[in-house]
Design an enzyme around this catalytic site. Structure first.
Site, PDB file in Angstrom:
ATOM      1  CE1 TYR A  55      -4.327   0.102  -0.376  1.00 33.63           C
ATOM      2  CE2 TYR A  55      -4.292  -1.697   1.195  1.00 33.63           C
ATOM      3  CZ  TYR A  55      -4.958  -0.947   0.236  1.00 33.63           C
ATOM      4  OH  TYR A  55      -6.242  -1.257  -0.084  1.00 33.63           O
ATOM      5  CD  GLU A  57      -3.943   4.344   0.533  1.00 31.28           C
ATOM      6  OE1 GLU A  57      -2.939   3.651   0.794  1.00 31.28           O
ATOM      7  OE2 GLU A  57      -5.118   3.978   0.766  1.00 31.28           O
ATOM      8  CG  ASP A 201      -8.918   9.956 -23.865  1.00 35.75           C
ATOM      9  OD1 ASP A 201      -7.931   9.206 -24.037  1.00 35.75           O
ATOM     10  OD2 ASP A 201      -9.995   9.560 -23.377  1.00 35.75           O
ATOM     11  CB  THR A 227      -5.410   3.299 -21.649  1.00 43.32           C
ATOM     12  OG1 THR A 227      -5.338   3.419 -23.067  1.00 43.32           O
ATOM     13  CG2 THR A 227      -6.845   3.495 -21.195  1.00 43.32           C
ATOM     14  CE  LYS A 230      -7.950   1.714 -25.372  1.00 47.56           C
ATOM     15  NZ  LYS A 230      -8.108   2.428 -24.104  1.00 47.56           N
ATOM     16  NE  ARG A 236      -7.053  -3.313 -19.708  1.00 41.06           N
ATOM     17  CZ  ARG A 236      -8.065  -3.902 -20.338  1.00 41.06           C
ATOM     18  NH1 ARG A 236      -7.877  -4.987 -21.034  1.00 41.06           N
ATOM     19  NH2 ARG A 236      -9.269  -3.392 -20.270  1.00 41.06           N
TER      20      ARG A 236
HETATM   21  N1  DSN Z   1     -12.685   0.222 -24.361  1.00 39.18           N
HETATM   22  C1  DSN Z   1     -11.822   1.139 -25.078  1.00 39.18           C
HETATM   23  C2  DSN Z   1     -11.890   0.928 -26.551  1.00 39.18           C
HETATM   24  O1  DSN Z   1     -12.114  -0.188 -26.958  1.00 39.18           O
HETATM   25  O2  DSN Z   1     -11.701   1.866 -27.315  1.00 39.18           O
HETATM   26  C3  DSN Z   1     -12.114   2.545 -24.732  1.00 39.18           C
HETATM   27  O3  DSN Z   1     -12.242   2.668 -23.358  1.00 39.18           O
END
Ligand code: DSN
Length: 417
Positions: A55, A57, A201, A227, A230, A236
């Site tokens: 932990y 924080e 974003d 994120t 991707k 993740r």
């Molecule tokens: N779930 C993601 C996507 O597939 O684009 C976006 O959050």
């Protein structure tokens, strides 16, 4: 008492078996979901490490628990690498994923009831950019902008007109189903004209951005969220970049505003992914993602498929199946049976409902991670065409699935053994 600490296969054979099945599925299929990838073995090792036990924080050297000697170093290294990689003044690596990162932007800059603007979900935006069913559409006055009917591209004239009329607190530029380059400077001008915070974003394109394959919003937008799993190809997770002047507001919004303890195993894995993205080979990878998407799109076009906007500049293709005798859902399900994994998706101005829309969204980040090149993209387009021409034919599906499994065996996937 002796410590009993068996391996997963012994302690929980049910879950071990399911993980083994998923491993095989990811190994033996062509994964074209535009938001997915294969994290490397090194990223997987970091995310499966003992850092999950701790932990912490707070932020480095300002924590609420002792024993942070290692965690502080991990978080500082992740931040330092990302600052260098993206050229950012400030980075927060604690958001649990992209949606929490976006919520932190609202908490940092808005009060409930404020007006915000983002690309509408049906036009390719994200739920958290103010869509009606998301809390971001319920707690804020959301004014979505769209794309032009004529070419399905973001209509900057509409963005400007809506911004001037509604004076939003925050303007989002960012997408989940948009195949074209975003003009961050044009958004900046509009945000300046109305005194709005500009939030970019880049969840889908952060790997392309840090490799210089897509223009960067860093230094243009006030705040940039992403994120990490991707095109960036990490675990993740989420990250927020900001100008120095917004650093304290963003940090306060993430913790204690929205979250408790950061997921330190994820922070370490983000640091590993950042290290991978700093290597020259990552630039080659990012260029290949786009080359593959263009090649796949061209072959699909030559076979009579309509691509939204007519093609792609990035990793993503949105196919409008209206001229074919198959809907998005039937298409995605037939392709899945054949070993090509996609998702059905609305297309701009879609007359069909989101649960069985007219479109199919595909992307090339994962197949490119396996080293598949433009020759394989042509094969994939051919297989897709065969299946979509006869989606009910089990013999076509079975034959294609066998061919795919053979091709997949020639291209080992990172992190899958
Ligand atoms: N779930 C993601 C996507 O597939 O684009 C976006 O959050």
């Amino acid at each position: 008492m002796t410590t009993f600490d068996p391996k997963l296969a012994e302690s929980d054979p049910d879950i071990a078996k399911l993980i083994a099945h998923e491993n095989r599925r990811e190994r033996d299929s062509i994964r074209l979901i535009a938001s997915e990838n294969y994290a490397s073995r090194a990223v997987m090792e970091a995310s499966g490490s003992c850092l999950t036990n701790k932990y912490s924080e707070g932020y480095a050297h300002k924590r609420y628990y002792e024993g942070q000697q290692v965690i502080d170093a991990v978080e500082e290294l992740a931040i330092a690498r990302l600052k260098t990689l993206f050229g950012a003044e400030h980075v927060n690596v604690q958001p649990y994923s992209g949606s929490p990162a976006n919520l932190a932007v609202y908490l940092a800059f808005c009060n409930a009831g404020d007006t915000i603007m983002g690309l509408g979900l049906p036009a390719g935006g994200h739920l958290t950019h103010g869509h009606s069913v998301s809390m971001t559409g319920k707690y804020f006055k959301s004014v979505p902008y769209g794309v032009r009917r004529s070419d399905s591209r973001i209509d900057m004239d509409e963005v400007r007109a809506l911004a001037k009329e509604h004076r939003p607190k925050v303007i989002w530029c960012g997408t989940t189903a948009y195949p074209r380059t975003l003009d961050f400077n044009a958004f900046r001008e509009i945000a300046n004209e109305v005194g709005a915070i500009l939030a970019a974003d880049i969840a889908h394109i952060s790997g392309l951005v840090c490799a210089g394959v897509h223009p960067s919003p860093i230094g243009i937008a006030d705040v940039v969220t992403s994120t990490t799993h991707k095109t960036f190809r990490g675990p993740r997770g989420g990250m927020i970049f900001s100008k120095k002047e917004h650093a304290a507001a963003i940090d306060r919004a993430v913790f204690p505003g929205l979250q408790g303890g950061p997921h330190n195993q994820t922070t370490a894995a983000i640091a590993v992914a950042a290290h991978e993205a700093m290597q020259p080979s990552f630039k080659t990878y990012a260029r290949a993602i786009v080359e593959n998407a263009k090649a796949l799109g061209e072959v699909l076009t030559s076979r009579g498929y309509n691509l939204v906007t007519g093609g792609t500049d990035n990793h993503l293709i949105l196919i409008d199946l209206t001229n074919k005798s198959v809907t998005g859902k039937v298409a995605a399900q037939a392709l899945d049976r054949a070993g090509i994994v996609t998702n059905y998706n609305s297309v701009p101005f879609d007359p069909r409902k989101p649960f069985d829309p007219s479109g199919l969204r595909i992307g090339t980040a994962a197949v490119t991670s396996r080293g598949m090149g433009v020759d394989v993209m042509a094969q994939i387009a051919g297989w897709m065409d065969e299946v979509l021409t006869a989606p009910e034919s089990e013999s076509v599906v079975t034959r294609v699935a066998n061919e795919i499994s053979k091709v997949c065996s020639k291209y080992p996937a990172p992190g899958i053994y």
